[in-house]
Design an enzyme around this catalytic site. Structure first.
Site, mmCIF file in Angstrom:
data_model
loop_
_atom_site.group_PDB
_atom_site.id
_atom_site.type_symbol
_atom_site.label_atom_id
_atom_site.label_comp_id
_atom_site.label_asym_id
_atom_site.label_seq_id
_atom_site.Cartn_x
_atom_site.Cartn_y
_atom_site.Cartn_z
ATOM 1 N N LYS A 39 -1.155 -1.237 -4.170
ATOM 2 C CA LYS A 39 -2.505 -0.756 -3.867
ATOM 3 C C LYS A 39 -2.459 0.754 -3.622
ATOM 4 C CE LYS A 39 -6.167 -1.405 -0.410
ATOM 5 N NZ LYS A 39 -5.893 -0.313 0.521
ATOM 6 N N THR A 72 0.856 -1.195 0.000
ATOM 7 C CA THR A 72 0.000 0.000 0.000
ATOM 8 C C THR A 72 0.889 1.240 0.000
ATOM 9 O OG1 THR A 72 -1.667 -1.198 1.259
ATOM 10 C CG2 THR A 72 -1.858 1.200 1.237
ATOM 11 N N HIS A 101 -8.195 4.312 -0.911
ATOM 12 C CA HIS A 101 -8.153 3.923 0.504
ATOM 13 C C HIS A 101 -9.508 4.202 1.173
ATOM 14 C CE1 HIS A 101 -4.801 2.725 3.355
ATOM 15 N NE2 HIS A 101 -5.833 2.803 4.166
HETATM 16 C C1 LAC Z 1 -6.795 3.028 7.722
HETATM 17 C C2 LAC Z 1 -5.435 2.402 7.678
HETATM 18 C C3 LAC Z 1 -5.032 1.810 8.954
HETATM 19 O O1 LAC Z 1 -7.459 3.064 6.719
HETATM 20 O O2 LAC Z 1 -5.325 1.491 6.631
HETATM 21 O O3 LAC Z 1 -7.196 3.510 8.795
#
Ligand code: LAC
Length: 378
Positions: free
Chosen positions: A244, A170, A268
């Site tokens: 990612k 990531t 994300h």
């Molecule tokens: C989040 C991280 C920890 O989205 O991936 O909070």
């Protein structure tokens, strides 16, 4: 399930209120305390990107077709040389013991029951070895670059030893802004929610910036992975490396040219860059840039099988399920995760049948209605 203040214990059966995958999200507030739910459900900033992810799906329309035979239909695919029964994977969601003491071990059981690859987070509540011990199912390990390369490479060796079949790196989360929703409710990660993979490594040095230096540029971003780090990692392992967090076609091409085996188009879940476009909106451009044959995955906003269909029609080979996974885990543990996956697959099959797609290869942009597009002549 009327009192939202009363948090119910995890069930050992699927509640009758769950009729579709979206119901897991709607019921989650009965099983996850409000501050933790705000942390899980929330996005960063004004949540513009979180909202855009959902809206992009709502604004995309399927285009039903008639008289197309699908009795030989299936959802199988080959991904990175592995035969999968459906295009669903579990996204690397961190800190799953926040909602269930069994956390990722429980999730892994549910995934295995539905032949679903599990992508285990670096920040999991159970160690990658503990999760490997509970399941023979296909597992990938999500890697965050650590401040010290020896720690990063040790995680890679451990993942290799424990039978993880790919690394998912990531790259979009160096800066993680706290969600306002969670902050407003005073959320703090409970002390018993561990980063189990990392507890035996020495703590990274705390961040210090000099006078006149930026907390961002000379602070947080000092730890950001560089292109050299990625090239180094590619030389450290024989496992396929998947990146990612890809949102731009130029980045996608660069990563492919470096030897990255597959990519995940993702913002994300709207948790890192508020104001970024919906990941569904950029997916067709990334697909076009990479060409038809490059393995491309997707996450961001999937709440139903129809959303899976739409992501596939926009160019993804498979999708990762994030928040829904956590809700299902909280509501009914491994059983909930397995049931969620089965329901998602069936909802996808319904969309395929209604649009006359017998296989995933039949799904394409022409299965979506675009009001601006010319009608084909008969
Ligand atoms: C989040 C991280 C920890 O989205 O991936 O909070």
């Amino acid at each position: 399930m009327n009192d939202p203040q009363q948090i119910l214990p995890c069930l050992d059966s699927i509640p009758r209120e769950v009729r579709c995958t979206q119901d897991y999200e709607d019921l989650a507030r009965h099983f996850i305390p409000a501050p933790a739910l705000a942390y899980i459900a929330g996005g960063c900033g004004r949540e513009l990107t979180l909202a855009a992810n959902l809206r992009a799906f709502d604004e995309t329309r399927l285009w039903p077709r008639l008289l197309r035979p699908t009795v030989d239909g299936h959802t199988r695919l080959n991904l990175l040389g592995t035969q999968l029964t459906h295009p669903l994977l579990l996204a690397p969601v961190a800190y799953q013991t926040l909602v269930h003491p069994g956390g990722e071990c429980e999730t892994a059981r549910g995934a295995a029951a539905m032949e679903t690859p599990l992508v285990l987070s670096t920040l999991s509540g159970h160690s990658l070895e503990a999760v490997a011990a509970v399941t023979q199912g296909l597992r990938w390990f999500q890697l965050y670059f650590q401040a010290r390369r020896e720690v990063t490479v040790d995680l890679v060796r451990r993942a290799e030893m424990a039978g993880y079949a790919a690394l998912v790196v990531t790259l979009d989360a160096t800066i993680r802004s706290p969600g306002r929703r969670a902050q407003a409710l005073g959320f703090e990660m409970p002390g018993n929610v561990l980063e189990a993979n990392l507890i035996n490594y020495p703590a990274a040095e705390s961040l210090t910036v000099g006078r006149g230096e930026s907390r961002i540029f000379q602070g947080v971003m000092r730890a950001a992975p560089t292109c050299e780090d990625l090239i180094w990692l590619l030389g450290q392992t024989r496992l396929p490396v998947i990146v990612k967090g890809v949102m731009h076609p130029d980045d996608a091409c660069r990563l492919r040219d470096l030897g990255v085996a597959a990519q995940v188009v993702s913002n994300h879940g709207g948790r890192t860059t508020d104001g970024a476009p919906a990941s569904l909106s950029v997916l067709p451009r990334v697909r076009t840039a990479l060409g038809a044959d490059y393995p491309l995955l997707f996450d961001g906003g999937i709440r139903a099988g129809a959303d899976v269909f739409k992501a596939l029609a926009h160019g993804a080979n498979a999708v990762l399920i994030g928040r829904l996974q956590v809700y299902a885990l909280a509501i009914a543990g491994a059983l909930g995760v397995a049931h969620l996956l089965r329901t998602l697959r069936e909802e996808l099959e319904v969309c395929m049948a209604q649009t006359g797609c017998a296989t995933l290869a039949d799904i394409g942009p022409h299965m979506l209605f675009n009001s601006r597009q010319e009608d084909s002549s008969c």
